[in-house]
Scaffold this motif. Structure first.
Motif, PDB file in Angstrom:
ATOM      1  N   CYS A  13     -10.754 -32.453 -28.937  1.00 51.08           N
ATOM      2  CA  CYS A  13     -10.099 -31.201 -28.544  1.00 51.08           C
ATOM      3  C   CYS A  13     -11.073 -30.028 -28.715  1.00 51.08           C
ATOM      4  CB  CYS A  13      -8.840 -30.976 -29.372  1.00 51.08           C
ATOM      5  SG  CYS A  13      -9.142 -30.795 -31.128  1.00 51.08           S
ATOM      6  N   PRO A  14     -10.755 -28.899 -28.092  1.00 45.04           N
ATOM      7  CA  PRO A  14     -11.619 -27.723 -28.255  1.00 45.04           C
ATOM      8  C   PRO A  14     -11.457 -27.113 -29.644  1.00 45.04           C
ATOM      9  CG  PRO A  14      -9.719 -27.166 -26.917  1.00 45.04           C
ATOM     10  CD  PRO A  14      -9.650 -28.646 -27.175  1.00 45.04           C
ATOM     11  N   LEU A  15     -12.434 -26.304 -30.013  1.00 49.34           N
ATOM     12  CA  LEU A  15     -12.431 -25.615 -31.295  1.00 49.34           C
ATOM     13  C   LEU A  15     -12.288 -24.123 -31.040  1.00 49.34           C
ATOM     14  CD1 LEU A  15     -13.025 -25.495 -34.394  1.00 49.34           C
ATOM     15  CD2 LEU A  15     -15.444 -25.417 -33.787  1.00 49.34           C
ATOM     16  N   LEU A  16     -11.351 -23.497 -31.714  1.00 52.85           N
ATOM     17  CA  LEU A  16     -11.192 -22.043 -31.642  1.00 52.85           C
ATOM     18  C   LEU A  16     -11.713 -21.456 -32.944  1.00 52.85           C
ATOM     19  CD1 LEU A  16     -10.176 -19.373 -30.439  1.00 52.85           C
ATOM     20  CD2 LEU A  16      -7.923 -19.898 -31.422  1.00 52.85           C
ATOM     21  N   LEU A  79      -5.020 -15.506 -38.352  1.00 53.19           N
ATOM     22  CA  LEU A  79      -5.089 -16.952 -38.535  1.00 53.19           C
ATOM     23  C   LEU A  79      -3.726 -17.618 -38.402  1.00 53.19           C
ATOM     24  CD1 LEU A  79      -7.738 -17.032 -41.377  1.00 53.19           C
ATOM     25  CD2 LEU A  79      -8.045 -17.719 -38.982  1.00 53.19           C
ATOM     26  N   LEU A  80      -2.685 -16.959 -38.858  1.00 50.39           N
ATOM     27  CA  LEU A  80      -1.339 -17.517 -38.661  1.00 50.39           C
ATOM     28  C   LEU A  80      -0.981 -17.546 -37.176  1.00 50.39           C
ATOM     29  CD1 LEU A  80       0.660 -16.054 -41.679  1.00 50.39           C
ATOM     30  CD2 LEU A  80       0.085 -18.455 -41.250  1.00 50.39           C
ATOM     31  N   GLU A  85      -0.539 -22.527 -32.421  1.00 49.83           N
ATOM     32  CA  GLU A  85      -0.803 -23.482 -31.351  1.00 49.83           C
ATOM     33  C   GLU A  85      -1.877 -24.502 -31.740  1.00 49.83           C
ATOM     34  OE1 GLU A  85      -1.370 -21.653 -27.553  1.00 49.83           O
ATOM     35  OE2 GLU A  85       0.038 -20.052 -28.030  1.00 49.83           O
ATOM     36  N   ALA A  86      -2.144 -24.619 -33.028  1.00 51.91           N
ATOM     37  CA  ALA A  86      -3.224 -25.501 -33.486  1.00 51.91           C
ATOM     38  C   ALA A  86      -2.681 -26.821 -34.023  1.00 51.91           C
ATOM     39  CB  ALA A  86      -4.024 -24.787 -34.584  1.00 51.91           C
ATOM     40  N   ASP A  87      -3.536 -27.839 -33.955  1.00 55.22           N
ATOM     41  CA  ASP A  87      -3.224 -29.121 -34.576  1.00 55.22           C
ATOM     42  C   ASP A  87      -3.669 -29.129 -36.034  1.00 55.22           C
ATOM     43  OD1 ASP A  87      -2.233 -30.196 -32.205  1.00 55.22           O
ATOM     44  OD2 ASP A  87      -4.210 -30.883 -31.578  1.00 55.22           O
ATOM     45  N   PRO A 116       2.050 -23.125 -39.656  1.00 57.05           N
ATOM     46  CA  PRO A 116       2.933 -24.117 -39.042  1.00 57.05           C
ATOM     47  C   PRO A 116       2.236 -25.445 -38.743  1.00 57.05           C
ATOM     48  CG  PRO A 116       2.217 -22.555 -37.390  1.00 57.05           C
ATOM     49  CD  PRO A 116       1.634 -22.098 -38.697  1.00 57.05           C
ATOM     50  N   CYS A 117       1.001 -25.611 -39.196  1.00 58.11           N
ATOM     51  CA  CYS A 117       0.254 -26.841 -38.962  1.00 58.11           C
ATOM     52  C   CYS A 117      -0.469 -27.211 -40.249  1.00 58.11           C
ATOM     53  CB  CYS A 117      -0.750 -26.641 -37.813  1.00 58.11           C
ATOM     54  SG  CYS A 117      -2.046 -25.448 -38.171  1.00 58.11           S
ATOM     55  N   PRO A 118      -1.038 -28.402 -40.322  1.00 57.73           N
ATOM     56  CA  PRO A 118      -1.812 -28.766 -41.517  1.00 57.73           C
ATOM     57  C   PRO A 118      -2.991 -27.806 -41.710  1.00 57.73           C
ATOM     58  CG  PRO A 118      -1.412 -30.695 -40.155  1.00 57.73           C
ATOM     59  CD  PRO A 118      -0.954 -29.502 -39.374  1.00 57.73           C
TER      60      PRO A 118
END
Length: 125
Positions: A13-16, A79-80, A85-87, A116-118
């Motif tokens: 996947c892409p990196l933001l 960051l939140l 939308e992050a995994d 909301p993600c790990p």
């Protein structure tokens, strides 16, 4: 950043990469104290600071698609928002002199509780 690159490569996947900063009041011509947090942000552009951070850990060219996002404002909120939308959210933690173990800052602590993600907290060497 090497951890984030590796995870993006493994996940395909892409990196933001997100860099936040806040303007400090006062003239920019005055050099900040040596122990001030992220002093390079005072006299370098946010894009240059982010490019340097990414360049240190980049894998082979084209291996991972990297998007850059620069936001003036609180790191916690930016960051939140990105985590929505992050995994996986990867953040750094500094080792503080005179303390044993890893000391989490306010931003890391907030992200661990509200993202909301790990969240992976990676110590900076």
């Amino acid at each position: 950043m090497w951890f984030a690159y590796r995870e993006a490569r493994v996940r395909g996947c892409p990196l933001l990469a997100v860099h936040t900063w806040s303007r400090r009041p006062g003239p920019l011509s005055v050099a900040p104290p040596r122990n001030w947090y992220a002093p390079q942000a005072t006299w370098r552009s946010p894009a240059a600071v982010l490019d340097d951070a990414l360049g240190e850990a980049a894998g082979p060219s084209g291996e991972v698609v990297v998007a850059r996002q620069m936001i003036e404002g609180p790191a916690r909120r930016a960051l939140l928002d990105a985590a929505a939308e992050a995994d996986l959210l990867v953040v750094g933690a500094r080792r503080r002199q005179g303390h044993t173990g890893l000391q989490l800052g306010l931003v890391d602590h907030a992200l661990l509780h509200h993202a909301p993600c790990p969240v992976a907290v990676v110590p900076q060497i």
